[in-house]
Design a protein around this motif. Structure first.
Motif, short mmCIF file in Angstrom:
data_model
loop_
_atom_site.label_atom_id
_atom_site.label_comp_id
_atom_site.label_asym_id
_atom_site.label_seq_id
_atom_site.Cartn_x
_atom_site.Cartn_y
_atom_site.Cartn_z
N TYR A 268 25.92 -32.41 -15.92
CA TYR A 268 25.16 -32.25 -14.69
C TYR A 268 24.20 -33.43 -14.58
CZ TYR A 268 25.84 -27.54 -12.73
OH TYR A 268 26.31 -26.44 -12.08
N THR B 249 18.77 -34.41 -11.63
CA THR B 249 18.21 -33.80 -10.43
C THR B 249 18.75 -32.38 -10.25
OG1 THR B 249 18.00 -35.97 -9.40
CG2 THR B 249 17.93 -34.05 -7.94
N SER B 250 20.03 -32.20 -10.48
CA SER B 250 20.64 -30.87 -10.36
C SER B 250 20.08 -29.91 -11.41
CB SER B 250 22.16 -30.94 -10.51
OG SER B 250 22.71 -31.67 -9.46
N ILE B 251 19.89 -30.41 -12.63
CA ILE B 251 19.34 -29.58 -13.70
C ILE B 251 17.92 -29.16 -13.33
CG2 ILE B 251 18.62 -29.48 -16.11
CD1 ILE B 251 20.88 -31.49 -16.74
N LEU C 28 23.80 -27.52 -19.41
CA LEU C 28 24.08 -28.32 -18.23
C LEU C 28 24.24 -29.81 -18.57
CD1 LEU C 28 21.77 -26.49 -15.68
CD2 LEU C 28 24.26 -26.29 -15.92
N THR D 230 31.29 -24.49 -15.60
CA THR D 230 30.01 -24.68 -14.93
C THR D 230 29.52 -23.37 -14.33
OG1 THR D 230 30.63 -26.95 -14.40
CG2 THR D 230 28.81 -26.00 -13.15
N LYS E 25 16.54 -28.88 -10.42
CA LYS E 25 16.57 -27.94 -9.29
C LYS E 25 16.98 -26.54 -9.75
CE LYS E 25 18.80 -27.14 -4.86
NZ LYS E 25 19.87 -27.57 -3.96
N ASP E 26 18.07 -26.46 -10.50
CA ASP E 26 18.60 -25.15 -10.93
C ASP E 26 17.65 -24.43 -11.87
OD1 ASP E 26 20.80 -25.68 -9.38
OD2 ASP E 26 22.12 -26.15 -11.06
#
Length: 99
Positions: free
Chosen positions: A49, A52-54, A44, A4, A56-57
């Motif tokens: 992942y 939501t995390s994808i 990701l 990751t 954001k990043d």
């Protein structure tokens, strides 16, 4: 965890390196950002992942590298479509959303 971190660092370095070669939001930069987003989303998703995390990043990469609000909006729209797509293949995501 190592995968990751390696994926995130690789994607960030590639995006940062390319963004620093162009002084403004050229069509080539927008296209390159779309390709980087497709690669990031694919990687990701493969690492499981959450969406939501994808968002954001990858959104932070878009906002950092694209200066024009219109281009940011286009890139964000493409990003959201990539994330919602069931495909995890980079070439498929690029073909659908980076044209």
């Amino acid at each position: 965890m190592k995968k990751t971190l390696l994926a995130a660092v690789s994607i960030s370095v590639a995006a940062f390196a390319y963004a620093n070669t162009k002084p403004s939001d050229s069509s080539a930069l927008v296209s390159q950002q779309c390709q980087i987003s497709a690669e990031a989303v694919s990687t990701l998703k493969g690492l499981r992942y959450g969406n939501t995390s994808i968002r954001k990043d990858v959104s932070s990469l878009i906002n950092t590298h694209l200066k024009t609000p219109e281009n940011r909006e286009i890139a964000q729209r493409a990003l959201n479509q990539m994330i919602d797509d069931k495909s995890t293949d980079v070439a498929t995501l690029e073909g659908k959303y980076c044209s």
